[in-house]
Scaffold this active site. Structure first.
Site, mmCIF file in Angstrom:
data_model
loop_
_atom_site.group_PDB
_atom_site.id
_atom_site.type_symbol
_atom_site.label_atom_id
_atom_site.label_comp_id
_atom_site.label_asym_id
_atom_site.label_seq_id
_atom_site.Cartn_x
_atom_site.Cartn_y
_atom_site.Cartn_z
ATOM 1 N N LYS A 1 44.731 40.777 31.488
ATOM 2 C CA LYS A 1 43.332 40.720 31.108
ATOM 3 C C LYS A 1 42.432 40.863 32.328
ATOM 4 O O LYS A 1 41.242 41.113 32.211
ATOM 5 C CB LYS A 1 43.014 39.361 30.463
ATOM 6 C CG LYS A 1 43.763 39.036 29.205
ATOM 7 C CD LYS A 1 43.362 37.603 28.779
ATOM 8 C CE LYS A 1 44.287 37.100 27.710
ATOM 9 N NZ LYS A 1 43.980 35.690 27.404
ATOM 10 N N GLY A 2 43.006 40.690 33.506
ATOM 11 C CA GLY A 2 42.215 40.599 34.730
ATOM 12 C C GLY A 2 41.322 41.793 35.013
ATOM 13 O O GLY A 2 40.317 41.682 35.690
ATOM 14 N N GLU B 1 44.171 48.176 37.981
ATOM 15 C CA GLU B 1 44.659 46.799 38.181
ATOM 16 C C GLU B 1 43.578 45.979 38.894
ATOM 17 O O GLU B 1 42.840 46.505 39.719
ATOM 18 C CB GLU B 1 45.943 46.897 39.024
ATOM 19 C CG GLU B 1 46.543 45.607 39.503
ATOM 20 C CD GLU B 1 47.208 44.773 38.430
ATOM 21 O OE1 GLU B 1 46.505 44.408 37.467
ATOM 22 O OE2 GLU B 1 48.399 44.447 38.567
ATOM 23 N N ASP B 2 43.502 44.689 38.586
ATOM 24 C CA ASP B 2 42.549 43.821 39.285
ATOM 25 C C ASP B 2 42.966 43.591 40.726
ATOM 26 O O ASP B 2 42.194 43.767 41.652
ATOM 27 C CB ASP B 2 42.392 42.476 38.537
ATOM 28 C CG ASP B 2 43.730 41.823 38.189
ATOM 29 O OD1 ASP B 2 44.797 42.342 38.586
ATOM 30 O OD2 ASP B 2 43.717 40.783 37.503
ATOM 31 N N ASP C 1 49.364 42.108 44.402
ATOM 32 C CA ASP C 1 49.832 40.972 45.189
ATOM 33 C C ASP C 1 51.226 41.315 45.730
ATOM 34 O O ASP C 1 51.344 42.001 46.740
ATOM 35 C CB ASP C 1 49.817 39.750 44.257
ATOM 36 C CG ASP C 1 50.155 38.448 44.948
ATOM 37 O OD1 ASP C 1 49.929 38.326 46.145
ATOM 38 O OD2 ASP C 1 50.640 37.524 44.266
ATOM 39 N N LYS D 1 46.335 42.418 48.389
ATOM 40 C CA LYS D 1 46.733 41.416 49.395
ATOM 41 C C LYS D 1 47.960 41.976 50.104
ATOM 42 O O LYS D 1 49.093 41.637 49.747
ATOM 43 C CB LYS D 1 47.127 40.109 48.707
ATOM 44 C CG LYS D 1 46.003 39.299 48.122
ATOM 45 C CD LYS D 1 46.536 37.911 47.748
ATOM 46 C CE LYS D 1 46.035 37.465 46.417
ATOM 47 N NZ LYS D 1 46.647 36.228 45.926
ATOM 48 N N PHE E 1 44.221 32.645 46.904
ATOM 49 C CA PHE E 1 44.184 32.844 45.457
ATOM 50 C C PHE E 1 42.716 32.926 45.048
ATOM 51 O O PHE E 1 41.910 32.069 45.405
ATOM 52 C CB PHE E 1 44.884 31.691 44.735
ATOM 53 C CG PHE E 1 45.119 31.996 43.277
ATOM 54 C CD1 PHE E 1 46.204 32.771 42.882
ATOM 55 C CD2 PHE E 1 44.235 31.535 42.303
ATOM 56 C CE1 PHE E 1 46.413 33.069 41.547
ATOM 57 C CE2 PHE E 1 44.441 31.832 40.963
ATOM 58 C CZ PHE E 1 45.533 32.606 40.587
ATOM 59 N N VAL E 2 42.369 33.989 44.319
ATOM 60 C CA VAL E 2 40.959 34.206 43.972
ATOM 61 C C VAL E 2 40.752 34.215 42.455
ATOM 62 O O VAL E 2 41.671 34.563 41.688
ATOM 63 C CB VAL E 2 40.424 35.526 44.589
ATOM 64 C CG1 VAL E 2 40.229 35.385 46.083
ATOM 65 C CG2 VAL E 2 41.327 36.719 44.278
ATOM 66 N N ASP F 1 41.617 34.922 36.733
ATOM 67 C CA ASP F 1 41.618 33.561 36.185
ATOM 68 C C ASP F 1 42.497 32.604 36.964
ATOM 69 O O ASP F 1 43.359 33.015 37.745
ATOM 70 C CB ASP F 1 42.148 33.585 34.744
ATOM 71 C CG ASP F 1 43.669 33.779 34.701
ATOM 72 O OD1 ASP F 1 44.174 34.712 35.385
ATOM 73 O OD2 ASP F 1 44.367 33.006 34.029
ATOM 74 N N ARG G 1 37.300 33.531 34.456
ATOM 75 C CA ARG G 1 37.262 35.000 34.396
ATOM 76 C C ARG G 1 35.827 35.533 34.387
ATOM 77 O O ARG G 1 35.544 36.577 34.937
ATOM 78 C CB ARG G 1 37.965 35.513 33.129
ATOM 79 C CG ARG G 1 39.467 35.372 33.153
ATOM 80 C CD ARG G 1 40.072 36.231 32.048
ATOM 81 N NE ARG G 1 41.443 35.840 31.745
ATOM 82 C CZ ARG G 1 42.513 36.265 32.413
ATOM 83 N NH1 ARG G 1 42.380 37.091 33.417
ATOM 84 N NH2 ARG G 1 43.717 35.859 32.066
#
Ligand code: 5GP
Length: 173
Positions: A39-40, A95-96, A99, A127, A148-149, A155, A161
């Site tokens: 959902k990001g 993609e948000d 990682d 990242k 972590f953001v 979220d 969100r």
């Protein structure tokens, strides 16, 4: 606990416009399908695609790997598949944040198996210091350190969100 602002709404808006310009010049003569990874991606995806001057088809896919924590479980499960046929299409996976690279590596494999003409990766955040699998990210908004953001789609346990800025999130305890 919600921490400092890592990226403000103005910085995000500027980078979305810059990415849309870059992608627009890449879209000439293509048959594009933009696939958002739920959902990001939602806020980034809708802002980005509205900045494009080309007409593109949109669809969504959903995976799950994080559960409710701040570190990946390392196993990517497909929760919702796309409905569009990507054969001979130019796919842009949106993609948000990249990682470890696990989610994208798995999704690229899944999409490639359906014989698209090309697959390009667009990510708002990356990242690089956390990467376990090298994935070719064609369009990157910002590179960030290992924090972590949350916010702008991202979220923690389904919260935050809808924040307009991106913040650092520091787990309690
Ligand atoms: P990867 O498979 O590359 O390790 O992780 C990708 C997914 O993990 C992202 O789509 C996102 O859902 C989640 N993720 C990775 N880093 C962060 C982060 O800093 N904040 C949030 N909210 N989600 C993250």
């Amino acid at each position: 606990m919600l921490g400092r602002v890592v990226l403000s709404r103005d910085q995000i808006a500027n980078v979305v416009e810059r990415l849309a310009e870059e992608i627009d010049s890449d879209l000439e003569g293509r048959s594009p399908v933009f696939i958002g990874i739920l959902k990001g991606c939602v806020y980034f995806f809708t802002d980005l695609t509205r900045c494009l001057s080309h007409t593109v088809e949109v669809d969504f896919i959903q995976t799950s790997s994080y559960g409710t924590g701040t570190t990946s479980s390392g196993t990517v499960v497909l929760v919702k598949d796309i409905t569009v046929d990507v054969r001979d299409r130019d796919v842009y996976l949106v993609e948000d944040i990249v990682d470890t690279g696990t989610t994208l590596a798995d999704l690229i494999q899944l999409i490639e198996a359906r014989h698209p003409r090309s697959v390009q990766i667009v990510a708002l955040l990356s990242k690089p210091s956390r990467r376990k699998i090298e994935v070719p990210v064609d369009f990157i908004g910002f590179e960030i350190e290992d924090v972590f953001v949350v916010g702008y789609g991202l979220d923690f346990a389904e919260r935050y969100r809808n924040l307009p800025d991106i913040h650092e999130y520091v787990p309690e305890g």
